[in-house]
Every structure is written in C-alpha cells, then in structure tokens.
Design an enzyme around this catalytic site. Structure first.
Site, PDB file in Angstrom:
ATOM      1  N   GLY A  35       0.815  -1.206   0.000  1.00 28.17           N
ATOM      2  CA  GLY A  35       0.000   0.000   0.000  1.00 28.17           C
ATOM      3  C   GLY A  35       0.849   1.255   0.000  1.00 28.17           C
ATOM      4  O   GLY A  35       0.483   2.263   0.612  1.00 28.17           O
ATOM      5  N   ARG A  66       1.408   3.555  -2.093  1.00 27.33           N
ATOM      6  CA  ARG A  66       0.906   4.765  -2.734  1.00 27.33           C
ATOM      7  C   ARG A  66      -0.153   5.477  -1.900  1.00 27.33           C
ATOM      8  O   ARG A  66      -0.551   6.594  -2.211  1.00 27.33           O
ATOM      9  CB  ARG A  66       0.318   4.425  -4.112  1.00 27.33           C
ATOM     10  N   SER A  86      -7.591   0.256  12.385  1.00 27.40           N
ATOM     11  CA  SER A  86      -8.348   1.504  12.386  1.00 27.40           C
ATOM     12  C   SER A  86      -9.041   1.661  13.728  1.00 27.40           C
ATOM     13  O   SER A  86      -9.432   0.672  14.359  1.00 27.40           O
ATOM     14  CB  SER A  86      -9.389   1.499  11.272  1.00 27.40           C
ATOM     15  N   SER A  87      -9.211   2.894  14.156  1.00 31.29           N
ATOM     16  CA  SER A  87      -9.897   3.145  15.425  1.00 31.29           C
ATOM     17  C   SER A  87     -11.375   2.796  15.360  1.00 31.29           C
ATOM     18  O   SER A  87     -12.044   2.722  16.397  1.00 31.29           O
ATOM     19  CB  SER A  87      -9.732   4.610  15.838  1.00 31.29           C
ATOM     20  N   CYS A  88     -11.902   2.546  14.149  1.00 35.15           N
ATOM     21  CA  CYS A  88     -13.327   2.185  14.040  1.00 35.15           C
ATOM     22  C   CYS A  88     -13.597   0.770  14.541  1.00 35.15           C
ATOM     23  O   CYS A  88     -14.754   0.337  14.580  1.00 35.15           O
ATOM     24  CB  CYS A  88     -13.814   2.346  12.610  1.00 35.15           C
ATOM     25  N   TYR A 120     -16.256  -2.688   7.593  1.00 34.65           N
ATOM     26  CA  TYR A 120     -14.827  -2.354   7.597  1.00 34.65           C
ATOM     27  C   TYR A 120     -14.221  -2.643   8.964  1.00 34.65           C
ATOM     28  O   TYR A 120     -13.123  -3.210   9.070  1.00 34.65           O
ATOM     29  CB  TYR A 120     -14.650  -0.877   7.237  1.00 34.65           C
ATOM     30  N   LYS A 123     -11.112  -5.249  10.042  1.00 34.18           N
ATOM     31  CA  LYS A 123      -9.911  -4.847  10.766  1.00 34.18           C
ATOM     32  C   LYS A 123      -9.770  -5.610  12.084  1.00 34.18           C
ATOM     33  O   LYS A 123      -8.649  -5.935  12.515  1.00 34.18           O
ATOM     34  CB  LYS A 123      -9.930  -3.345  11.014  1.00 34.18           C
ATOM     35  N   PRO A 132      -4.524   3.083  14.322  1.00 30.57           N
ATOM     36  CA  PRO A 132      -4.366   4.543  14.239  1.00 30.57           C
ATOM     37  C   PRO A 132      -5.684   5.280  14.389  1.00 30.57           C
ATOM     38  O   PRO A 132      -6.746   4.763  14.044  1.00 30.57           O
ATOM     39  CB  PRO A 132      -3.777   4.755  12.846  1.00 30.57           C
ATOM     40  N   THR A 133      -5.588   6.486  14.868  1.00 23.98           N
ATOM     41  CA  THR A 133      -6.723   7.392  14.862  1.00 23.98           C
ATOM     42  C   THR A 133      -6.940   7.889  13.433  1.00 23.98           C
ATOM     43  O   THR A 133      -6.288   7.424  12.494  1.00 23.98           O
ATOM     44  CB  THR A 133      -6.466   8.565  15.828  1.00 23.98           C
ATOM     45  N   HIS A 136     -12.295  10.541   3.624  1.00 27.60           N
ATOM     46  CA  HIS A 136     -12.577  10.674   5.042  1.00 27.60           C
ATOM     47  C   HIS A 136     -12.824  12.144   5.396  1.00 27.60           C
ATOM     48  O   HIS A 136     -12.814  13.025   4.537  1.00 27.60           O
ATOM     49  CB  HIS A 136     -11.416  10.104   5.853  1.00 27.60           C
ATOM     50  N   TRP A 179     -21.967  17.394   6.095  1.00 23.78           N
ATOM     51  CA  TRP A 179     -22.860  16.386   6.652  1.00 23.78           C
ATOM     52  C   TRP A 179     -22.895  16.441   8.179  1.00 23.78           C
ATOM     53  O   TRP A 179     -21.898  16.746   8.834  1.00 23.78           O
ATOM     54  CB  TRP A 179     -22.389  14.993   6.237  1.00 23.78           C
TER      55      TRP A 179
END
Length: 361
Positions: free
Chosen positions: A11, A13, A108-110, A137, A141, A164-165, A180, A242
């Site tokens: 990843g 790029r 991911s923090s999600c 997602y 993760k 990560p945040t 995002h 939004w």
C-alpha cells in the site's frame, strides 16, 4: 531491523504507506520493496504467494486496505469486508508461511464500539456494538488484528497490530464520494473558495486532476460545474457539510503515524504486549496510535476555513448521519512504550493545504 533489511511496504501509494516509505528512506533504509496494484493484486492469493516466494521479504508493513468515508462505508458494505479480509488473509498468511521476521498490521480506530468509554482503551474491543455505518470495515480490521494475535500465540510469529486514529497528510484520498473527514472538508472548502472568487477555470482544473464519477469537467459548461458542486453542498458563500458538526474527532499527521510504525517495528515485540498476569487470556495485544487530542467537526472545519481563506458560511445538514459521536484513543500504552506524536492539528493543516495546492496548481 538492519538498514539493508528487505522491507515490503504494502500500500505504498496510499496515505500511510507513502508516509512509511518516506520515513524509512529518511532513516537510511535502502532495500524497500513496493508493488502497485497492477503489479500485484493483494486479493489474488496465488499472486501474493508467488511474490513472497520470489522476494522473501524480512519485514512487512501492511498498510494496504480498501478504504472510504461515511458515504462509501454505508453503500459498499460487502466490498469493505470482502476486499479487506482477502488482502489481510493473503499478506498475513504468506508472511507466516515464508518466515517474515516481523509484520506490522495497520488497523483503524473504528474497531471500537460506537459508545466505547472515552478515551478508548485497547481493552474496549468487542465489549459492545459497533457503529453501524462502518461495521463491515471494522469487522475486517478486527479480524486482521486477531489474525496477527492468533498467529503469534500458535506459531510464535512477531505480528504486531496498531490501531491509528483518523489520519491526514500527503497522498490522501480527496474523492468527494469516498474520502474521510478532513480531506473531504479541505477539498470542499478549497472549491468553495474558488467558487467564491468566481474562478471556474481553477475549479475545472481541480475536477480534472481528481475527477468526479460520471462527470466530464473539461467539457462541461460553467453552469453545469456550479450545479455539480451544489450537489456536494458547495455553493457561493456557503459550504454545507454532513451531520451536526458536534461529533469529536482526533486527527494525526501521517508522517507522525509512520514514525510511530517505525518505532513499533524497531522496538516493540509481541512479548511486550502480553498481559502482565501470565494466567490471563492473551488478548487486546494491539496498540492505539493517536494524539490524545480532539476537536469537534465544526472546529476542524473552521480551522480549514481560516487556512483556505474562505469567507462564506459553514452550515451543517443534520439530516445526514454524524457517525460515531466521539472517538478519542487512549494512547497510554504507546506512550509507556516510548513514543509520542509531534505535529498538532494547527501545525498540520497548513502543511496539508500546501501539499494539496501543489497537486492542483
């Protein structure tokens, strides 16, 4: 990890991957392996197996992922779980098979529950329901970090997962339908400023550099361009975003994240992350990476507004979803392991906008 060690950055790029490459190069690492998607589809199990067999990387940074913002997460749910599971299984699995010395997995923090305690400790994982809009997602993760943890427990590998945040920085995704929070705000604010200045040609150029789906900016009239921008909430002297603007978000400069990844790869092992009680279950061995600071979405928008120089009004459409109300990571574990962030949001946004302008001017 030696300066000449063979290091695969998956990843490279993307936002995080490109930052990791920059940090590695600046730190003197000379044997960095990368592949574009056309050269290696990480969803192709045989292709990934052949790559690992041929290249034999010693260290792997798994920063590749299928990502997007709240709109994409809501409408492409199957893609988000299917593609990410495939990428993770292939890269982590082949790393184990081919004896990779150490792998760092970017989550991911999600992964944390929608209503997790704040700041969110690593122990909050799987304690209550996830945020529905990005559940697929998040599940992918979670599977990735558990895959790392399980390989370590069963096979003695050194696969470390970091969560990560929200990140921002060079090579971010500014697609108005998939980006995002911060890249979406920055690009919309930039376009709103150009519209405010009646600089349609600069808008046309921006839309050609980063095209919108099914929209030919080059051959569209000025009125068609204005109408298209309006569909994204961008109007003369007014930008509509939004949600309510009240959710709180933590944001980190991507090069700080890359420095954290390098610190973990060089100094932190799975043994350091196990529970102190030897009789306790080996779980929650991942590491939160963040700043410990948060801003409301409205505050973030106003910081961007100031930097861009937009003079119009910022409005919020509360008929659109907010997402998770608050998502601040507890970074005590990482701090105790010897690393802290450097770049504040107030310092990072000017760097971010300068980079963006360099891509469209």
């Amino acid at each position: 990890m030696e300066k000449s060690s063979k290091i695969f950055v998956a990843g490279h790029r993307g936002l995080v991957g490109s930052a990791i490459v920059r940090v590695l190069q600046n730190d003197g690492y000379t044997n960095i392996i990368t592949r574009t998607h056309n050269e290696l589809d990480l969803m192709d199990q045989q292709g990934v197996r052949n790559f690992f067999k041929h290249e034999q990387p010693e260290y792997v940074f798994l920063a590749a992922a299928f990502v997007g913002g709240i709109l994409a997460n809501s409408t492409e749910r199957a893609d988000f779980i299917y593609r990410n599971l495939a990428i993770q299984q292939n890269v982590i699995g082949e790393s184990a098979i081919h004896g990779v010395k150490k792998l760092l997995f970017l989550g991911s923090s999600c992964i944390y529950p929608r209503l997790a305690p704040q700041p969110i400790p690593e122990s909050a994982l799987l304690t209550s329901p996830l945020e529905y809009t990005n559940e697929p997602y998040a599940l992918a993760k979670i599977a990735g970090l558990k895959l790392c943890e399980s390989f370590n427990i069963q096979y003695g590998t050194e696969f470390v997962a970091v969560m990560p945040t929200n990140l921002y920085g060079p090579n971010d995704n500014f697609d108005l339908e998939r980006s995002h929070l911060l890249p979406a705000i920055l690009r919309k604010m930039h376009l709103a400023k150009l519209l405010e200045d009646d600089n349609i040609e600069a808008i046309r150029n921006d839309l050609q550099v980063r095209p919108l789906t099914s929209f030919d900016a080059k051959n569209s009239s000025n009125s068609q361009i204005r109408s298209k921008l309006l569909s994204y909430g961008i109007a003369p002297n007014k930008l509509t975003l939004w949600g309510t603007g009240t959710p709180l978000r933590e944001l980190m400069w991507s090069d700080d994240m890359a420095q954290a990844c390098l610190h973990v790869m060089k100094h932190i092992n799975f043994e350091d992350l196990k529970p102190s009680n030897p009789n306790a279950p080996i779980t929650n061995c991942h590491i939160n990476v963040g700043t410990g600071c948060e801003h409301s979405i409205a505050q973030i928008a106003n910081l961007v507004k100031k930097e861009v120089g937009f003079m119009g009004k910022i409005a919020f459409d509360n008929n659109k979803p907010d997402g998770t109300p608050r998502k601040l990571l507890n970074v005590t574990k990482l701090t105790n392991l010897g690393w802290q962030y450097k770049t504040t949001l107030e310092q990072g946004i000017p760097l971010y906008y300068k980079w963006y302008l360099g891509t469209v001017n």
